[in-house]
Design a protein around this motif. Structure first.
Motif, PDB file in Angstrom:
ATOM      1  N   LEU A  61      32.947  39.071  30.324  1.00  0.00           N
ATOM      2  CA  LEU A  61      33.002  39.633  31.664  1.00  0.00           C
ATOM      3  C   LEU A  61      32.786  38.508  32.635  1.00  0.00           C
ATOM      4  CD1 LEU A  61      31.000  42.812  31.956  1.00  0.00           C
ATOM      5  CD2 LEU A  61      33.305  42.255  33.443  1.00  0.00           C
ATOM      6  N   THR A  89      34.735  36.405  35.572  1.00  0.00           N
ATOM      7  CA  THR A  89      34.163  35.823  37.035  1.00  0.00           C
ATOM      8  C   THR A  89      33.934  34.152  37.066  1.00  0.00           C
ATOM      9  OG1 THR A  89      32.524  37.589  36.434  1.00  0.00           O
ATOM     10  CG2 THR A  89      32.011  35.763  37.927  1.00  0.00           C
ATOM     11  N   THR A 121      37.394  33.234  38.866  1.00  0.00           N
ATOM     12  CA  THR A 121      38.088  34.308  40.045  1.00  0.00           C
ATOM     13  C   THR A 121      38.437  33.232  41.013  1.00  0.00           C
ATOM     14  OG1 THR A 121      36.434  36.015  39.137  1.00  0.00           O
ATOM     15  CG2 THR A 121      37.333  36.322  41.402  1.00  0.00           C
ATOM     16  N   ALA A 145      38.537  43.637  30.854  1.00  0.00           N
ATOM     17  CA  ALA A 145      37.008  42.536  30.387  1.00  0.00           C
ATOM     18  C   ALA A 145      37.526  41.783  28.879  1.00  0.00           C
ATOM     19  CB  ALA A 145      36.199  42.574  31.164  1.00  0.00           C
ATOM     20  N   ARG A 184      44.019  40.972  33.835  1.00  0.00           N
ATOM     21  CA  ARG A 184      43.193  41.409  35.108  1.00  0.00           C
ATOM     22  C   ARG A 184      44.661  42.570  35.889  1.00  0.00           C
ATOM     23  NH1 ARG A 184      42.206  35.642  38.283  1.00  0.00           N
ATOM     24  NH2 ARG A 184      42.838  34.428  36.570  1.00  0.00           N
ATOM     25  N   ARG A 244      35.653  40.805  39.036  1.00  0.00           N
ATOM     26  CA  ARG A 244      35.919  40.681  37.430  1.00  0.00           C
ATOM     27  C   ARG A 244      37.849  39.816  37.629  1.00  0.00           C
ATOM     28  NH1 ARG A 244      32.192  43.563  37.705  1.00  0.00           N
ATOM     29  NH2 ARG A 244      30.456  43.795  35.688  1.00  0.00           N
TER      30      ARG A 244
END
Ligand SMILES: [Zn+2]
Length: 266
Positions: free
Chosen positions: A11, A15, A18, A89, A94, A117
């Motif tokens: 995770l 992030t 992102t 994750a 994605r 996420r």
């Protein structure tokens, strides 16, 4: 079932990337070296791809052989969406979530968790009616109220201009007036290329078999799933493993970020 993951490191990796939407997210960026990963990012806008998905339209996204786009409809749903997010994750994958506005307004924290996420947050009306049975202005109102609810959860502003202008009709039931409205606004209409029919009750194993059989035939495409479905949340870890073991690649669709409104709309 198989959703008891320890996914916190993954995770964090998701992030961290992102904001770098132009960069792919290969498995190498994931803390788990044999994860499926996201193979590439495909930018989409209404000028090049106004309507996609072979179940509804003659054209779809420009995917290569063995490339799939994962889409989830009808969330966010507290009991199952977190399991779906954990499975994604765990494999550093994605996806795109077409959210129902009313549910987004009830769980804005989950909307923000999906976005945080790195997933694409898209739109699916306020209350999921069949828009064919509404008057044209009411249908547009449903679309706009849904967008505003999701944008409020994401940005704290009830804008009917979506951050990501991707929309999917409930039940894939569309009208010429609604299609025209969305096209004028530069909003891409997503259909799908294949599904397991996860609105029908079946075991996770049955759903996995059905989906993989269909994928072996189509070999690529936009896959429709529903994150509020417990059978889908339970199936997803095994499906992602299947994709990896059979050399499929996951493509993440994002908005191009500009030039989406055709000239005629001005
Ligand atoms: Zn739906």
């Amino acid at each position: 079932m198989a959703s008891n993951f320890t996914s916190a490191p993954c995770l964090a990796a998701i992030t961290a990337i992102t904001l770098a939407v132009s960069a792919p997210a290969p498995a190498g960026e994931c803390s788990r070296k044999d994860a499926l990963g996201t193979s590439r990012i495909l930018t989409v806008d209404a000028s090049s791809s106004p309507r996609v998905g072979l179940k509804s339209f003659p054209q779809t996204l420009p995917l290569e052989d063995r490339e799939v786009v994962l889409t989830f409809d009808d969330g966010p749903w507290p009991g199952t969406t977190p399991k779906v997010l954990a499975a994604l994750a765990h494999e550093c994958v994605r996806a795109t979530f077409f959210l129902i506005g009313r549910l987004a307004s009830e769980r804005p924290d989950m909307v923000r968790a999906i976005a945080a996420r790195g997933h694409t947050v898209a739109h699916h009306t306020w209350a999921h009616p069949n828009l064919k049975y509404l008057k044209p202005e009411a249908a547009i109102g449903e679309i706009d109220r849904g967008i505003a609810a999701v944008e409020t959860a994401l940005r704290g502003a009830a804008s009917t201009t979506p951050s990501t202008p991707f929309f999917r009709f409930p039940y894939f039931e569309m009208t010429p007036a609604a299609l025209d409205n969305l096209q004028r606004r530069g909003i891409v209409v997503f259909g799908a290329d294949l599904w397991a029919g996860d609105w029908n009750p079946m075991t996770p194993a049955q759903q996995l078999n059905l989906l993989t059989e269909r994928l072996q035939i189509s070999r690529k495409g936009i896959i429709l799933l529903h994150d509020p479905k417990a059978q889908t949340a339970a199936m997803l870890p095994a499906f992602l493993r299947y994709l990896r073991d059979n050399r499929y690649r996951v493509v993440h669709v994002v908005w191009s970020g500009g030039r989406t409104v055709p000239d005629k709309a001005h």
